[in-house]
Write an enzyme that holds these catalytic residues in place. Structure first.
Site: not given
Length: 326
Positions: A10, A58, A83, A109
């Site tokens: 990330r 989202e 999400f 994630h």
């Protein structure tokens, strides 16, 4: 592997966006109020005018990204995998996938290594969801270098791309002079003749370490990194199946719909061979330290080693039974 530098993919994502943003003024980044966690805050600091916080919305963010793509911009819509692939699936399918718009989805994630956030945030189904969307490219990089290369490659192709990144810092294993990233192509990281371990994402390092452990038992394992789940490298998989005849897949994802399913689909239609899928079985995750969860769910080097060894033992037993007439 001990001693290797560790970086979360990330973080690589955030750094890669800045590098690309310096070269391409049409690159914009959207986030759903998670810029610190997704590391797109690095891009926001460098290019505040090209970073849009869409808030905790989202699905709306995916619609905004789709609209921006129709104007010639290249949006990277960023949020947690749960999400993105989960909550916003309909918008990705209908607003991005169906019109084949040039939107890149940065899903951080992912997988069980999210750790203490628990089952609600540990997305072990995202690859399966995204694989089912026609025209979607899916990239699951194994380390810092591969993640940066994946972001660059995603920008350069025209069409929707799902980029899968992790929270946990992982060893840098691709720091080699001859390293090359190519969408749709897997890479052989280690040669072997007794079994092929096909891995993706953070499990690639575990596969390499498991192969070293197997070698101590006199078993040589070919290790393959499948960094692009879709399109998958059918040619490489079929060649390896012909050469070795025994395949193990390893993924930080459900065994349903992910790498294991994709490999099985290729092999059953082209070169059926005995195969073992290592991943999250048909269960939800749980809260706990990331490394302990990987250990519990069989995704550590030890877990991959033990599952592969058991698989080989079963193949030997089955062969002996056949030779003895059942």
């Amino acid at each position: 592997m001990p001693g290797l530098k560790k970086i979360s993919t990330r973080e690589s994502y955030g750094n890669a966006l800045v590098e690309l943003g310096q070269k391409h003024t049409n690159l914009v980044v959207l986030d759903a109020d998670l810029a610190t966690a997704t590391k797109t805050g690095i891009f926001k600091k460098a290019f505040p005018e090209r970073h849009i916080n869409c808030g905790i919305a989202e699905s709306n963010m995916m619609g905004i990204a789709a609209g921006m793509a129709t104007t010639g911009m290249v949006p990277f819509a960023s949020t947690f995998a749960m999400f993105a692939a989960g909550r916003a699936f309909e918008q990705i399918r209908n607003s991005i996938g169906y019109p084949n718009l040039n939107v890149k989805i940065g899903a951080t994630h992912a997988g069980i290594s999210v750790g203490e956030d628990g089952a609600t945030h540990q997305c072990n189904e995202d690859i399966g969801l995204m694989r089912a969307i026609p025209g979607m490219t899916i990239i699951n990089p194994s380390d810092d270098l591969e993640a940066k290369a994946a972001v660059k490659a995603a920008y350069e192709i025209d069409g929707p791309v799902y980029l899968r990144f992790g929270r946990l810092a992982v060893p840098v294993i691709n720091d080699k002079p001859n390293y090359k990233f190519e969408i749709g192509k897997g890479v052989v990281l280690k040669e072997g003749k007794d079994v092929a371990i096909v891995a993706t994402g953070l499990c690639v390092n575990a596969a390499l370490e498991a192969a070293e452990m197997l070698q101590d038992d006199g078993v040589t394992a070919k290790v393959i990194n499948i960094r692009t789940i879709k399109p998958i490298d059918k040619e490489l998989l079929v060649d390896v199946a012909k050469e070795i005849g025994k395949i193990v897949t390893v993924e930080e994802h459900s065994v349903i719909g992910g790498l294991g399913s994709a490999v099985a689909e290729v092999l059953v239609e082209n070169m059926p061979v005995p195969m073992k899928r290592i991943g999250i079985d048909d269960v939800y995750g749980e809260s706990g330290p990331a490394t302990e969860l990987l250990e519990k769910y069989g995704l550590s080097n030890k877990g991959v080693y033990e599952a592969t060894k058991h698989f080989l033992w079963k193949q030997t037993r089955n062969k002996r039974k056949m030779n003895q007439g059942g």
